[in-house]
Design a protein around this motif. Structure first.
Motif, PDB file in Angstrom:
ATOM      1  N   GLY A  40       0.813  -1.226   0.000  1.00 42.83           N
ATOM      2  CA  GLY A  40       0.000   0.000   0.000  1.00 42.83           C
ATOM      3  C   GLY A  40       0.841   1.268   0.000  1.00 42.83           C
ATOM      4  O   GLY A  40       0.358   2.344  -0.348  1.00 42.83           O
ATOM      5  N   LEU A  41       2.125   1.138   0.370  1.00 36.98           N
ATOM      6  CA  LEU A  41       3.020   2.294   0.354  1.00 36.98           C
ATOM      7  C   LEU A  41       3.115   2.892  -1.056  1.00 36.98           C
ATOM      8  O   LEU A  41       3.205   4.111  -1.218  1.00 36.98           O
ATOM      9  CB  LEU A  41       4.422   1.872   0.851  1.00 36.98           C
ATOM     10  N   ILE A  42       3.077   2.027  -2.074  1.00 39.80           N
ATOM     11  CA  ILE A  42       3.148   2.510  -3.469  1.00 39.80           C
ATOM     12  C   ILE A  42       1.928   3.388  -3.766  1.00 39.80           C
ATOM     13  O   ILE A  42       2.066   4.489  -4.313  1.00 39.80           O
ATOM     14  CB  ILE A  42       3.209   1.327  -4.465  1.00 39.80           C
ATOM     15  N   ASP A  43       0.736   2.929  -3.369  1.00 42.63           N
ATOM     16  CA  ASP A  43      -0.487   3.718  -3.590  1.00 42.63           C
ATOM     17  C   ASP A  43      -0.380   5.072  -2.877  1.00 42.63           C
ATOM     18  O   ASP A  43      -0.760   6.103  -3.427  1.00 42.63           O
ATOM     19  CB  ASP A  43      -1.714   2.984  -3.044  1.00 42.63           C
ATOM     20  N   GLU A  44       0.135   5.012  -1.623  1.00 41.28           N
ATOM     21  CA  GLU A  44       0.244   6.250  -0.836  1.00 41.28           C
ATOM     22  C   GLU A  44       1.169   7.247  -1.517  1.00 41.28           C
ATOM     23  O   GLU A  44       0.842   8.426  -1.651  1.00 41.28           O
ATOM     24  CB  GLU A  44       0.843   5.939   0.539  1.00 41.28           C
ATOM     25  N   ILE A  45       2.341   6.765  -1.943  1.00 33.54           N
ATOM     26  CA  ILE A  45       3.324   7.658  -2.568  1.00 33.54           C
ATOM     27  C   ILE A  45       2.752   8.257  -3.847  1.00 33.54           C
ATOM     28  O   ILE A  45       2.814   9.469  -4.069  1.00 33.54           O
ATOM     29  CB  ILE A  45       4.644   6.908  -2.880  1.00 33.54           C
ATOM     30  N   THR A  46       2.150   7.393  -4.682  1.00 33.49           N
ATOM     31  CA  THR A  46       1.717   7.894  -5.985  1.00 33.49           C
ATOM     32  C   THR A  46       0.480   8.787  -5.869  1.00 33.49           C
ATOM     33  O   THR A  46       0.326   9.713  -6.650  1.00 33.49           O
ATOM     34  CB  THR A  46       1.475   6.745  -6.983  1.00 33.49           C
TER      35      THR A  46
END
Lengths: 220, 243
Positions: free
Chosen positions: B102-108
């Protein structure tokens, strides 16, 4: 020389500040109308989303301020797109300085990756549009079989030089186009109208070529 | 450039480290030689090391006029915020994204896809299966390279930086078969990493591996392949490069 950068909610202006510092200029970052009007040059850079950015500019009265600036103004990336009439990003009405509407890239093949990210070549003039609208020949001339750019912003930059892009939306070719790039289709890499200049690419990240463009802008 | 305590180091098969200079000076030299993009990887684990790395990012941003990405030690959104504020153009996430995709979703969603590189270290076993590893290639996971790369794209990753642990440091060429499969099945750019030993390896990864970009460290750090010579060569081989 007083150089101002428009302060708003679009990120990554640090690299523009650093690039100007390398050219010996210490810009101010401001959203104050009087400070922006008093500057010799104004830069309008940024990365962000059009609807949120325009909302912020309107809320702070910066839309009117930017439109009414008289000194050379350089929009970069989202800055260029916000200076157009309308953007497909968030179906947003923009500043309307350049009478052209911003579109989203439509990939045609597997190789067409969006965002368009990386180094690509710029061509001087307004490409295909130029052929249709011969009246727009004022800013480029043929010299020894090579197009030469008369526009001050691209002085010393060669046809085919590489600059750095990061974007998912593009400005179509129009009468104000002064340089083009071909990615999925030929589009406006740079625009010019009166005291307003804009680039889709990031001169602050485009090596020596980008440095030259920023230097040219400071000399306008 | 792998950076530990403010110094560039380069591992061979992820183990032995050798010093290769000041990262800011090295970065500047590479940009002047014609490198298109720089990658700084923080391999310091300590808190003090993190501060040193952030200061280095600030100095790189002030010195270098081409894009650069930073990675290593990014565990949460505030790390990304700190590094982008220091002037980095992109961040790369590796182990933290595998542990918490979910970190990828948060960053993007906060900063856009263009800032988020998902770096993947993977190893191919004797049966030909590619498995993702954590912590710089130390801990195996149960994730397959292709499945994870696909998920990373779906979550908004802007680019995939794939390092083959089988090829890294061996200098016998990039993992072109796996790269080609990644590049042909994903719609985001794939950066090849691990295995560059000579100029031909770069050509091969563009032509056979369908890679969008190629990354190398030691062949540049130790002057084995001068960047201008490499780019001239690639151009002569019909590959579109910036000269």
């Amino acid at each position: 020389m007083k150089v101002a950068i428009v302060k708003y909610n679009a990120g990554n202006i640090y690299s523009v500040i650093h690039a100007l510092n390398r050219l010996g200029v210490n810009p101010i970052l401001t959203d104050d109308a009087a400070e922006l009007r008093a500057a010799d040059k104004v830069l309008f850079p940024g990365q962000g989303e059009a609807r949120q950015a325009m909302g912020y500019l309107r809320e702070h009265g910066l839309d009117e301020v930017i439109r009414s600036l008289q000194q050379p103004v350089l929009g970069i990336c989202i800055g260029q797109q916000l200076m157009c009439r309308h953007s497909e990003e968030g179906d947003t009405d923009c500043l309307g300085i350049f009478p052209v509407d911003v579109k989203r890239f439509c990939p045609q093949r597997h190789e067409d990756k969006v965002p368009h990210m990386g180094w690509n070549q710029v061509k001087m003039g307004n490409g295909e549009f130029f052929k249709r609208e011969a009246s727009q020949s004022a800013e480029r001339t043929m010299e020894n079989g090579q197009w030469k750019m008369d526009n001050g912003l691209f002085s010393g930059v060669n046809d085919g030089d590489y600059v750095y892009f990061v974007h998912s939306y593009y400005v179509p070719l129009c009468a104000e186009t002064i340089a083009t790039t071909d990615y999925i289709l030929p589009y406006s890499a740079a625009l010019h109208k009166d005291n307003f200049y804009a680039t889709q690419f990031h001169p602050e990240k485009s090596g020596a070529v980008g440095e030259r463009i920023l230097e040219n802008f400071l000399k306008l | 450039m792998d950076v530990k305590d403010g110094q560039t180091v380069k591992g061979t098969n992820f183990v032995n480290l050798r010093h290769a200079g000041d990262p800011v000076e090295l970065g500047k030299a590479y940009s002047e030689q014609g490198a298109d993009e720089l990658v700084f990887l923080d391999i310091t684990a300590s808190h003090e090391g993190r501060k040193t790395f952030t200061d280095m990012v600030t100095r790189v941003a002030a010195t270098v006029n081409i894009p650069f990405s930073v990675g290593g030690g990014i565990g949460e959104l505030k790390d990304v915020d700190r590094l982008l504020n220091a002037g980095a153009d992109k961040v790369s996430v590796n182990s933290a994204a595998l542990r918490n995709p979910g970190l990828i979703d948060e960053i993007t969603s906060h900063f856009g896809s263009q800032v988020c590189i998902v770096a993947i270290d993977a190893h191919q076993d004797e049966q030909g299966q590619w498995t993702c590893y954590l912590n710089g290639g130390r801990i195996p996971t149960d994730r397959s390279l292709f499945e994870w790369a696909h998920e990373a794209q779906e979550r908004g990753a802007g680019e995939i930086l794939f390092t083959s642990m089988n090829h890294d440091g061996v200098k016998a060429g990039f993992a072109n078969e796996a790269l080609r499969r990644l590049s042909d099945s994903l719609s985001i750019p794939i950066i090849a990493s691990g295995g560059a030993g000579c100029k031909e390896h770069f050509r091969d990864t563009f032509i056979e591996g369908h890679s969008d970009a190629a990354l190398a460290a030691s062949v540049f750090h130790f002057g084995e392949i001068p960047i201008p010579e490499l780019k001239q060569y690639l151009k002569s081989e019909g590959i579109n490069v910036r000269l």
